[in-house]
Design an enzyme around this catalytic site. Structure first.
Site, PDB file in Angstrom:
ATOM      1  N   GLY A   1       5.502 -33.133 -35.514  1.00 56.91           N
ATOM      2  CA  GLY A   1       6.560 -33.794 -34.762  1.00 56.91           C
ATOM      3  C   GLY A   1       7.627 -34.303 -35.705  1.00 56.91           C
TER       4      GLY A   1
ATOM      5  N   CYS B   1       0.237 -31.733 -39.650  1.00 56.58           N
ATOM      6  CA  CYS B   1       1.438 -32.413 -40.116  1.00 56.58           C
ATOM      7  C   CYS B   1       1.544 -33.832 -39.533  1.00 56.58           C
ATOM      8  CB  CYS B   1       2.664 -31.544 -39.803  1.00 56.58           C
ATOM      9  SG  CYS B   1       4.088 -32.028 -40.763  1.00 56.58           S
ATOM     10  N   TYR B   2       2.448 -34.083 -38.588  1.00 58.70           N
ATOM     11  CA  TYR B   2       2.498 -35.422 -37.977  1.00 58.70           C
ATOM     12  C   TYR B   2       1.137 -35.770 -37.394  1.00 58.70           C
ATOM     13  CZ  TYR B   2       3.816 -39.336 -35.005  1.00 58.70           C
ATOM     14  OH  TYR B   2       3.885 -40.572 -34.420  1.00 58.70           O
TER      15      TYR B   2
ATOM     16  N   HIS C   1       1.525 -26.113 -41.746  1.00 56.89           N
ATOM     17  CA  HIS C   1       1.555 -25.550 -40.387  1.00 56.89           C
ATOM     18  C   HIS C   1       0.821 -24.211 -40.321  1.00 56.89           C
ATOM     19  CE1 HIS C   1       4.358 -28.381 -38.477  1.00 56.89           C
ATOM     20  NE2 HIS C   1       4.825 -28.533 -39.714  1.00 56.89           N
TER      21      HIS C   1
ATOM     22  N   GLU D   1       0.254 -22.557 -37.677  1.00 54.14           N
ATOM     23  CA  GLU D   1       0.678 -21.798 -36.494  1.00 54.14           C
ATOM     24  C   GLU D   1       1.866 -20.871 -36.743  1.00 54.14           C
ATOM     25  OE1 GLU D   1       1.069 -24.940 -37.160  1.00 54.14           O
ATOM     26  OE2 GLU D   1       2.697 -25.934 -36.099  1.00 54.14           O
TER      27      GLU D   1
ATOM     28  N   ASP E   1      12.725  -9.141 -18.920  1.00 56.36           N
ATOM     29  CA  ASP E   1      12.369 -10.516 -18.563  1.00 56.36           C
ATOM     30  C   ASP E   1      12.598 -10.809 -17.083  1.00 56.36           C
ATOM     31  OD1 ASP E   1      12.136 -10.493 -21.267  1.00 56.36           O
ATOM     32  OD2 ASP E   1      13.943 -11.677 -21.649  1.00 56.36           O
TER      33      ASP E   1
ATOM     34  N   LYS F   1       8.267 -12.188 -26.189  1.00 58.37           N
ATOM     35  CA  LYS F   1       8.642 -10.897 -25.606  1.00 58.37           C
ATOM     36  C   LYS F   1       7.451  -9.930 -25.470  1.00 58.37           C
ATOM     37  CE  LYS F   1      12.422  -8.521 -24.431  1.00 58.37           C
ATOM     38  NZ  LYS F   1      13.557  -9.122 -23.734  1.00 58.37           N
TER      39      LYS F   1
END
Ligand code: XMP
Length: 525
Positions: free
Chosen positions: A50, A77-78, A169, A171, A228, A381
């Protein structure tokens, strides 16, 4: 299910995405979520990163009850600082320097073993750091499980509880082995089952749409023929059937036969109620004399909303007696659009107006009191394509290249005239058909023919001609933020050039644009 509590990092949704790739179902809720209001028990909890410091006056903190739940917790992290703050309130310092970028993380061995979180990973791996604050000392009962040259506490774990914190991170793709770390946490430590699939997402999303929209309300959506909006429309049709209405505005600058193709796909292939609003005249006459790219975009965007609103009113008037009002507006927003618009660093500078998501439906939603419904907003996508396949949409459609809203208008440099549209359309059709025939379509992310209205001299049938130049563009990209020109064999370009010059009146030259993005952009305007 793994619960992710979101502290507002621009990477938060990537955590859910990585878990989905591991076939683990996860839900992301705001960090303000109260445990008492949660109707299910997660197998594990992840605290995201964050933009705050835990010491900020209004810094967000999780409901302390989550710490008592007895399930594993991973703070990123945060999230790591939140754990330390909860444990002893004094262990976080504002970093003297921000750490941003790649770093090498070393897993610490204890009794010859790395921690379970680093199971199967190299002793030193590349990770992505992006933080200001960091730990100044180890909270009580914690041990160090990883370090970097800058962070002695890059990874920590509680001695007895299943509580972990990492400063980097896992991710993001900049941490190449991050997914393995998340797998170690969710499958290894939390014992979450790998049983989630896109099929489940579809079923859950359909159920969510049904409960949101209720038994009577109607939903309106604009379709463009792109992946989309088509997938969003097919999902909506599956959820509420004929109470969904799709509108296609023909802006006169679409590809060759595009309207007919969209009509056939939506009505014929997917059975969706579709209204085609023909605006060719209005758009083309309004574009007369407009040469500046952003002015073209603004005019087309504005006119599009006018036409769409007019169609929306007709649909309401014509609704069956027992159907409710049109209360919802469907939009095929994807996650990358969302990231750009919620970045905590503030909206990024406008390069082209389309990057400002939300500008378009605002007038629609606020003016008519319609509520926005965005079933794809957590997906990327490739996931949307996967969902499209599950909904029975054919391969050709789900793999379609993106096409910009202002269409061919931003592929004709300078003024748009009906003659130029016709020429650009025909050239584009030849180029794309030849790409398909050569089996190259799925290897290319986006391709098109553009028209340069400055003329060149040529010789045809022994006569001097003075005609337009066609610019071919084809790029490969994963995120459309950077791109490389597609390396066609020269023979192929030669054949395309011959066909375009022979078959499209008004063109005497064809050139291939081999500029990367950056410094170029994908479109020419
Ligand atoms: P650029 O040209 O910015 O394009 O490198 C990146 C992607 O965005 C598409 N694009 C648009 N899409 N309205 C849209 O709906 C627009 O005004 C617009 N401009 C660019 C472009 O086709 C590419 O996929």
């Amino acid at each position: 299910t793994i619960l992710t509590l979101d502290f507002g990092s621009q990477y938060s949704h990537l955590i859910t995405r990585r878990l989905r790739e591991l076939q683990i179902y996860s839900e992301m809720l705001p960090c303000t979520q109260k445990l008492a209001d949660l109707s299910w028990k997660p197998k594990g909890i992840i605290f995201s990163g964050g933009p705050y410091s835990v010491y900020d006056k209004d810094a967000p903190h999780v409901d302390p009850a989550f710490f008592e739940l007895g399930v594993p917790i991973l703070g990123i992290c945060y999230g790591l600082q939140e754990i330390a703050w909860h444990e002893s309130k004094t262990n976080v310092i504002a970093g003297s320097e921000r750490e941003y970028g790649h770093a090498g993380v070393k897993a610490q061995r204890c009794g010859g073993q790395v921690d379970r979180l680093f199971d199967g990973l190299e002793d030193e791996m590349t990770v992505w750091m992006s933080h200001g604050d960091r730990l100044s000392q180890l909270p009580e009962s914690f041990r160090v499980i990883a370090t970097t040259s800058n962070s002695p506490y890059a990874g920590i774990a509680h001695e007895t509880k299943n509580m972990y914190g990492i400063q980097f991170h896992p991710e993001v793709t900049h941490t190449p082995r991050g997914t393995k770390l998340l797998e170690n946490f969710s499958v290894g430590i939390c014992k979450a089952k790998r049983e989630w699939s896109m099929e489940d997402f579809m079923v859950q999303e359909i159920a969510r749409i049904r409960s949101l929209v209720g038994e009577k309300d109607q939903v309106l959506g604009a379709v463009s023929g792109g992946v989309d909006s088509t997938v969003a429309a097919a999902l909506m049709k599956e959820a509420i059937g004929d109470r969904f209405h799709a509108v296609l505005v023909d802006n006169g600058v679409m590809r060759l036969n595009e309207c007919a193709i969209v009509k056939e796909t939506l009505e014929g292939h997917l059975g969706i109620n579709l209204t085609v609003a023909n605006g060719t005249e209005q758009f083309l006459s309004g574009l007369k004399g407009v040469t500046e790219p952003e002015a073209k975009r603004k005019f087309i965007g504005g006119k599009f909303i006018d036409m769409f609103e007019a169609e929306a009113e007709k649909i309401e008037v014509g609704a069956a007696k027992d159907a409710g009002k049109v209360k919802w507006f469907l939009q095929g927003t994807l996650y990358p659009d969302v990231i750009e618009s919620i970045s905590f660093k503030g909206p990024s500078a406008t390069i082209k107006t389309h990057h400002n998501v939300g500008g378009l439906p605002k007038r629609m939603t606020e003016g008519q009191g319609l509520k926005l419904i965005e079933p794809l907003r957590e997906l990327f996508k490739d996931e949307v394509r996967d969902l499209g396949r599950k909904l029975g949409i054919n391969h050709e459609l789900v793999m379609r290249h993106p096409f910009p809203g202002p269409g061919i208008a931003i592929r004709i440099l300078g003024e748009v005239t009906p003659e130029r549209v016709e020429i650009a359309r025909k050239a584009d059709h030849i180029f794309i058909s030849m790409i398909r025939e050569a089996g190259l379509y799925d290897q290319i992310s986006q391709a098109f023919a553009a028209l340069d209205p400055s003329k060149a001299v040529g010789v045809m049938g022994d006569k001097r001609v003075y005609q337009y130049i066609i610019i071919l563009r084809a790029v490969q990209t994963t995120d459309f933020m950077t791109a490389k020109a597609f390396p066609f064999p020269f023979d192929f370009l030669d054949q395309v050039s011959t066909r375009i010059v022979n078959e499209v009146d008004g063109v005497c030259r064809v050139v291939y644009d081999c500029t990367s993005k950056p410094p170029g952009t994908i479109e020419l305007e």
